[in-house]
Design a protein around this motif. Structure first.
Motif, PDB file in Angstrom:
ATOM      1  N   GLU A 209       5.994   1.391   4.709  1.00  0.00           N
ATOM      2  CA  GLU A 209       5.038   1.886   3.733  1.00  0.00           C
ATOM      3  C   GLU A 209       5.634   1.565   2.469  1.00  0.00           C
ATOM      4  O   GLU A 209       5.898   3.256   2.293  1.00  0.00           O
ATOM      5  CB  GLU A 209       4.479   2.497   4.661  1.00  0.00           C
ATOM      6  N   ASP A 210       4.683   0.402   1.814  1.00  0.00           N
ATOM      7  CA  ASP A 210       5.073   0.923   0.258  1.00  0.00           C
ATOM      8  C   ASP A 210       3.950   1.574  -0.241  1.00  0.00           C
ATOM      9  O   ASP A 210       2.358   1.168  -0.144  1.00  0.00           O
ATOM     10  CB  ASP A 210       4.776   0.037  -0.321  1.00  0.00           C
ATOM     11  N   GLU A 211       4.128   3.136  -0.142  1.00  0.00           N
ATOM     12  CA  GLU A 211       2.616   4.143  -0.856  1.00  0.00           C
ATOM     13  C   GLU A 211       2.479   3.600  -2.198  1.00  0.00           C
ATOM     14  O   GLU A 211       1.371   4.403  -2.038  1.00  0.00           O
ATOM     15  CB  GLU A 211       3.850   5.472  -0.898  1.00  0.00           C
ATOM     16  N   LYS A 212       3.125   3.380  -3.105  1.00  0.00           N
ATOM     17  CA  LYS A 212       2.891   2.759  -4.386  1.00  0.00           C
ATOM     18  C   LYS A 212       1.307   1.974  -4.447  1.00  0.00           C
ATOM     19  O   LYS A 212       0.721   1.779  -5.233  1.00  0.00           O
ATOM     20  CB  LYS A 212       3.625   2.205  -4.927  1.00  0.00           C
ATOM     21  N   ILE A 213       0.561   0.710  -3.300  1.00  0.00           N
ATOM     22  CA  ILE A 213      -0.132   0.222  -3.264  1.00  0.00           C
ATOM     23  C   ILE A 213      -1.070   1.015  -3.107  1.00  0.00           C
ATOM     24  O   ILE A 213      -1.519   1.898  -1.782  1.00  0.00           O
ATOM     25  CB  ILE A 213      -0.011  -0.672  -2.395  1.00  0.00           C
ATOM     26  N   PRO A 214      -2.007   1.024  -3.771  1.00  0.00           N
ATOM     27  CA  PRO A 214      -3.734   1.221  -3.779  1.00  0.00           C
ATOM     28  C   PRO A 214      -3.900   1.441  -2.843  1.00  0.00           C
ATOM     29  O   PRO A 214      -4.493   0.105  -1.720  1.00  0.00           O
ATOM     30  CB  PRO A 214      -4.667   1.464  -4.595  1.00  0.00           C
ATOM     31  N   LYS A 215      -4.867   2.210  -1.998  1.00  0.00           N
ATOM     32  CA  LYS A 215      -5.450   2.035  -0.552  1.00  0.00           C
ATOM     33  C   LYS A 215      -6.849   2.684  -1.448  1.00  0.00           C
ATOM     34  O   LYS A 215      -7.487   3.017  -2.043  1.00  0.00           O
ATOM     35  CB  LYS A 215      -5.081   3.254   0.294  1.00  0.00           C
ATOM     36  N   VAL A 216      -8.013   1.345  -0.474  1.00  0.00           N
ATOM     37  CA  VAL A 216      -9.589   1.809  -0.441  1.00  0.00           C
ATOM     38  C   VAL A 216     -10.233   1.901   1.174  1.00  0.00           C
ATOM     39  O   VAL A 216      -9.832   1.337   1.755  1.00  0.00           O
ATOM     40  CB  VAL A 216     -10.012   0.339  -1.021  1.00  0.00           C
ATOM     41  N   HIS A 217     -11.341   3.160   0.905  1.00  0.00           N
ATOM     42  CA  HIS A 217     -11.626   3.602   2.301  1.00  0.00           C
ATOM     43  C   HIS A 217     -12.847   2.741   1.868  1.00  0.00           C
ATOM     44  O   HIS A 217     -13.946   3.260   1.395  1.00  0.00           O
ATOM     45  CB  HIS A 217     -12.194   4.930   1.838  1.00  0.00           C
ATOM     46  N   LEU A 218     -12.831   1.758   3.308  1.00  0.00           N
ATOM     47  CA  LEU A 218     -14.126   1.369   3.654  1.00  0.00           C
ATOM     48  C   LEU A 218     -15.167   2.313   3.858  1.00  0.00           C
ATOM     49  O   LEU A 218     -14.996   2.173   5.057  1.00  0.00           O
ATOM     50  CB  LEU A 218     -14.086  -0.275   4.461  1.00  0.00           C
ATOM     51  N   VAL A 219     -15.870   2.630   3.317  1.00  0.00           N
ATOM     52  CA  VAL A 219     -17.842   3.345   3.584  1.00  0.00           C
ATOM     53  C   VAL A 219     -18.546   2.212   3.888  1.00  0.00           C
ATOM     54  O   VAL A 219     -18.625   1.334   3.602  1.00  0.00           O
ATOM     55  CB  VAL A 219     -17.803   4.374   2.214  1.00  0.00           C
TER      56      VAL A 219
END
Length: 307
Positions: A209-219
């Motif tokens: 897994e590439d931890e550098k790619i930003p994650k978005v939490h879908l609320v």
């Protein structure tokens, strides 16, 4: 088009991931093109969600036993709670349950699906997820993964998942987490994550897994529906609340998609695991991956061509 604050950069040239139609705006198409998902607010009615919830409870209590359905449970809670929603974390392959399968035929869902698949639509993979409150014995965390890892059919751009929140989904109860733009990458190797004693059967994750790619939490609010590409890297966190986080989803594909041979690919080990599970469950001597998918697949619109 979405709750996530991401910039949409218009670019010239035709769209790769959506088809020409009158439903999606240019901005929505561009957002999906750039990010690999699109969130539509309040798409499924409270009445429909309540009906799905009631049917799920009936399945948990074993009042109905749809053929082919796979009920995943936390066995460690069974002695404490018996047959109830407090034990069942997933109902998969509900294509033979007419009440739950209604989700896959809702006109308000299919009109969006058609923007990705075209008019001939197969429901390929169905799930109602009941994310249980996290316990010490078992973590209902789904590692980051690409859904295409599970599918032996192509092309990927004519497959889309519709995922509807059955109640508010947020960071505390383990909402979806996506890595925008990763649908433009290739299918990556998956396997069981190295979490001590905390892996769920078939919950494969990315091995690197590439931890550098930003994650978005879908609320998401109840009834909100996100449509996403099968190569989009996504997962969900653990449920830190005392309640349950339910969602209902279906992967749709154009019936013009075709099956592929996964031998000598990163998907081969999954094929063996699935075939073995089905052989045990149905006491079958020989079963092929294509047979499993033929059984799961149901036409919901247009005509059945290849799948």
């Amino acid at each position: 088009p979405t709750s996530a604050q991401l910039s949409v950069v218009p670019h010239s040239g035709r769209f790769r991931y959506t088809l020409d139609n009158d439903l999606l705006s240019t901005e929505q198409r561009q957002f999906y093109e750039d990010n690999g998902y699109l969130l539509i607010k309040k798409l499924v009615s409270d009445e429909d969600i309540e009906r799905f919830r009631k049917e799920f409870m009936r399945i948990c209590r074993r009042e109905v036993k749809p053929p082919g359905v796979m009920i995943m449970k936390d066995e460690s809670l069974k002695s404490q709670f018996g047959q109830s929603e407090k034990v069942v974390n997933k109902v998969q392959d509900f294509q033979e349950d007419e009440e739950l399968f209604r989700y896959c035929t809702l006109p308000e869902v299919l009109k969006y699906v058609e923007c990705f698949t075209g008019p001939n639509i197969m429901a390929m993979h169905t799930m109602l997820i009941n994310k249980l409150p996290d316990s010490d014995k078992q973590t209902f965390l789904h590692p980051m993964h690409q859904d295409l890892h599970y599918f032996p059919f192509r092309p990927a751009s004519r497959i889309v998942c519709a995922w509807t929140a059955m109640e508010r989904a947020h960071q505390d109860n383990g909402c979806l987490v996506v890595q925008p733009g990763t649908h433009k990458t290739t299918l990556k190797p998956h396997g069981y994550p190295e979490w001590e004693g905390k892996t769920n059967k078939l919950f494969h994750g990315l091995l690197d897994e590439d931890e550098k790619i930003p994650k978005v939490h879908l609320v998401m609010e109840k009834g909100d529906t996100v449509f996403f590409h099968p190569l989009l890297i996504h997962g969900s966190g653990i449920n830190r609340t005392s309640g349950f986080r339910k969602s209902i989803s279906c992967h749709f594909a154009s019936s013009e998609c075709h099956y592929i041979d996964v031998k000598n690919t990163t998907q081969e080990h999954l094929e063996k695991e699935l075939e073995e599970m089905v052989r045990k469950k149905y006491d079958a001597t020989s079963v092929e991956l294509k047979d499993i998918w033929n059984f799961r697949a149901r036409l919901v619109q247009g005509e059945r061509i290849n799948l």
